[in-house]
Motif scaffolding. Sequence first.
Motif, PDB file in Angstrom:
ATOM      1  N   VAL A  65     -50.864-120.217  -8.274  1.00 21.68           N
ATOM      2  CA  VAL A  65     -51.504-121.470  -7.880  1.00 21.68           C
ATOM      3  C   VAL A  65     -52.906-121.152  -7.371  1.00 21.68           C
ATOM      4  O   VAL A  65     -53.076-120.330  -6.475  1.00 21.68           O
ATOM      5  N   GLU A  66     -53.901-121.838  -7.947  1.00 23.79           N
ATOM      6  CA  GLU A  66     -55.269-121.706  -7.459  1.00 23.79           C
ATOM      7  C   GLU A  66     -55.581-122.919  -6.594  1.00 23.79           C
ATOM      8  O   GLU A  66     -55.405-124.060  -7.019  1.00 23.79           O
ATOM      9  N   LEU A  67     -56.051-122.649  -5.389  1.00 19.09           N
ATOM     10  CA  LEU A  67     -56.383-123.718  -4.461  1.00 19.09           C
ATOM     11  C   LEU A  67     -57.836-124.147  -4.651  1.00 19.09           C
ATOM     12  O   LEU A  67     -58.614-123.471  -5.314  1.00 19.09           O
ATOM     13  N   GLN A  68     -58.202-125.281  -4.076  1.00 17.69           N
ATOM     14  CA  GLN A  68     -59.526-125.853  -4.268  1.00 17.69           C
ATOM     15  C   GLN A  68     -60.667-124.895  -3.930  1.00 17.69           C
ATOM     16  O   GLN A  68     -61.690-124.902  -4.590  1.00 17.69           O
ATOM     17  N   ARG A  69     -60.497-124.069  -2.932  1.00 21.64           N
ATOM     18  CA  ARG A  69     -61.581-123.161  -2.537  1.00 21.64           C
ATOM     19  C   ARG A  69     -61.513-121.814  -3.256  1.00 21.64           C
ATOM     20  O   ARG A  69     -62.179-120.870  -2.866  1.00 21.64           O
ATOM     21  N   GLY A  70     -60.670-121.713  -4.271  1.00 19.23           N
ATOM     22  CA  GLY A  70     -60.616-120.505  -5.081  1.00 19.23           C
ATOM     23  C   GLY A  70     -59.540-119.504  -4.697  1.00 19.23           C
ATOM     24  O   GLY A  70     -59.306-118.561  -5.427  1.00 19.23           O
ATOM     25  N   LYS A  71     -58.902-119.681  -3.551  1.00 17.90           N
ATOM     26  CA  LYS A  71     -57.834-118.759  -3.151  1.00 17.90           C
ATOM     27  C   LYS A  71     -56.658-118.928  -4.105  1.00 17.90           C
ATOM     28  O   LYS A  71     -56.364-120.032  -4.555  1.00 17.90           O
ATOM     29  N   LYS A  72     -55.984-117.826  -4.414  1.00 18.42           N
ATOM     30  CA  LYS A  72     -54.836-117.861  -5.314  1.00 18.42           C
ATOM     31  C   LYS A  72     -53.610-117.353  -4.580  1.00 18.42           C
ATOM     32  O   LYS A  72     -53.673-116.358  -3.865  1.00 18.42           O
ATOM     33  N   VAL A  73     -52.499-118.042  -4.773  1.00 18.12           N
ATOM     34  CA  VAL A  73     -51.242-117.667  -4.139  1.00 18.12           C
ATOM     35  C   VAL A  73     -50.119-117.756  -5.161  1.00 18.12           C
ATOM     36  O   VAL A  73     -50.259-118.386  -6.195  1.00 18.12           O
ATOM     37  N   CYS A  74     -48.996-117.138  -4.835  1.00 18.83           N
ATOM     38  CA  CYS A  74     -47.822-117.177  -5.697  1.00 18.83           C
ATOM     39  C   CYS A  74     -46.783-118.108  -5.080  1.00 18.83           C
ATOM     40  O   CYS A  74     -46.614-118.134  -3.861  1.00 18.83           O
ATOM     41  N   VAL A  75     -46.115-118.834  -5.951  1.00 18.31           N
ATOM     42  CA  VAL A  75     -45.126-119.811  -5.527  1.00 18.31           C
ATOM     43  C   VAL A  75     -43.867-119.630  -6.358  1.00 18.31           C
ATOM     44  O   VAL A  75     -43.938-119.358  -7.561  1.00 18.31           O
TER      45      VAL A  75
END
Length: 96
Positions: A65-75
């Motif tokens: 998942v890429e968040l609005q500010r560019g950070k990426k996380v796993c879900v």
Amino acid sequence: MKLFSSALVSLLLAALWAETQGRSFRSPYTTCCYPEMFIQDAIPAFFIKSYRQTLPNCTRKAVLVELQRGKKVCVDPKAAWFQKYLQRKNQTSSRL
């Protein structure tokens, strides 16, 4: 001279291998998620910019998942909040 050349080539190959093994999640080449990359908390829908499934050859099924500010996380794709997000997204796109 041959020994020196062989040693130099070996060092370069080892450095390249170490570089590929140590890529961070921010790298565009990351395609799998590891346990420390997962988040457990629900993400508000307006924070999600985009998402994609990990590759089939990854050891853990996940969604990047890429968040609005560019950070990426796993879900976890089976997480209840993510399933609700997908349902709402599908409902919205089917109305268009």
